[in-house]
Design a protein around this motif. Structure first.
Motif, short mmCIF file in Angstrom:
data_model
loop_
_atom_site.label_atom_id
_atom_site.label_comp_id
_atom_site.label_asym_id
_atom_site.label_seq_id
_atom_site.Cartn_x
_atom_site.Cartn_y
_atom_site.Cartn_z
N VAL A 27 11.01 36.11 102.23
CA VAL A 27 10.74 37.39 101.57
C VAL A 27 11.65 37.60 100.36
N LYS A 48 2.24 43.23 103.61
CA LYS A 48 3.19 42.11 103.59
C LYS A 48 3.70 41.87 105.00
N PHE A 54 12.14 42.02 106.98
CA PHE A 54 12.47 42.49 105.64
C PHE A 54 13.82 43.19 105.71
N ARG A 62 10.33 38.41 96.58
CA ARG A 62 10.43 39.85 96.36
C ARG A 62 10.08 40.27 94.93
N ALA A 107 6.29 38.88 107.30
CA ALA A 107 7.23 37.78 107.13
C ALA A 107 7.86 37.42 108.47
N TYR A 118 15.97 42.94 100.37
CA TYR A 118 14.59 43.01 99.91
C TYR A 118 14.18 44.46 99.64
#
Length: 297
Positions: free
Chosen positions: A236, A228, A268, A240, A230, A272
């Motif tokens: 995110v 993952k 993140f 999630r 971001a 999250y």
């Protein structure tokens, strides 16, 4: 780390996609005689050109806006966006719908991009290329985040693969069954069968990286790793629940034996991470990739 990668490589990834998309747009212009023939005949023969035609308008048209303006069915436009024509539609109704779409495209074609429309002189090669580049940029702009995310995911998987291979792990072909992997092997984008709801039906759940530890024992499941990345906190937290849903399906199918972790790079936050932790999902930060060893690798 994410910002450094973005500044160095994201522009190149975007430009590469734009170059490829420009060729597709130029192909669409050839098929529509440089946007002077958006007839039902052309649209029926080449339905996949519709996204390009929508982005050729002033202003660019979203799918729902085109449906509303043309007064056609969502099914017709939806099928064309996927590159096909609806099968269960009468010829007369199909012809009528395609003519409506073509009329809207021709009426709203952007005159500042397609400068040859309305004049006698034909479009020059440089004008066509310029117009195709602009439309390609519009198309890429509407999917900029997926383009960047896909490039980042490719880089992340390469990092995991290199880390594993330096430790003696061997890559397997994509079609290997995840529960038939010998110790000391790994694979990318493997399908893991999971139950559908509470039913006996099974569906395939794609997982980015699957690794069977060297010391894996009989009956032990491989480690499942989802990459993952971001570029901001907002996206995110919107997404999630995706990982939590995957974990729920895996646990419902394989019980407590399943091990599913995240490989993270970028933005993140604690909201999250706390959400994922509550679902029993652990993670490794890419800039601390050696912590993968803590999972028995």
């Amino acid at each position: 780390m994410y910002n450094d990668w973005f500044l160095k490589f994201a522009p190149a990834a975007y430009r590469k996609t734009r170059v490829e998309t420009t060729k597709d747009v130029e192909s669409t212009l050839v098929k529509t005689e440089n946007l002077t023939d958006v007839s039902a005949v052309v649209l029926r023969r080449e339905p996949r050109v519709l996204p390009t035609l929508r982005m050729s308008c002033c202003p660019p048209l979203a799918v729902d806006r085109l449906i509303g303006l043309a007064g056609v069915s969502r099914n017709l436009v939806g099928c064309m966006e996927k590159g096909s024509i609806p099968a269960l539609v009468s010829t007369a109704l199909l012809e009528k719908g395609l003519n409506k779409i073509g009329a809207i495209i021709e009426r709203m074609a952007d005159p500042d991009i397609f400068v040859w429309l309305g004049r006698r002189a034909a479009a020059t090669e440089s004008e066509i290329h310029r117009a195709a580049t602009i439309v390609a940029d519009r198309l890429c702009g509407s999917v900029a985040n997926p383009i960047i995310r896909n490039a980042q995911e490719k880089r992340q998987l390469a990092a995991i693969g290199a880390w594993l291979q330096t430790r003696g792990y061997r890559a397997l072909p994509p079609k290997i069954k995840f529960d038939a992997m010998p110790p000391g092997t790994f694979g990318f984008r493997l399908n893991v069968p999971v139950k559908v709801g509470g039913l006996a039906l099974m569906t395939n759940l794609p997982v980015d990286t699957v690794v069977m530890p060297k010391k894996g024992k009989a009956g032990e499941l491989p480690l499942l790793i989802e990459a993952k990345s971001a570029g901001d906190y907002t996206n995110v937290n919107k997404r999630r629940k995706e990982e939590a849903a995957k974990m729920s399906q895996l646990r419902a199918t394989y019980g407590a034996r399943v091990r599913f972790i995240l490989f993270l790079c970028g933005y993140f936050d604690s909201g999250y991470l706390g959400y994922e932790a509550a679902e029993g999902i652990d993670w490794v930060w890419e800039h601390r990739i050696d912590e993968l060893a803590k999972f028995g690798l």
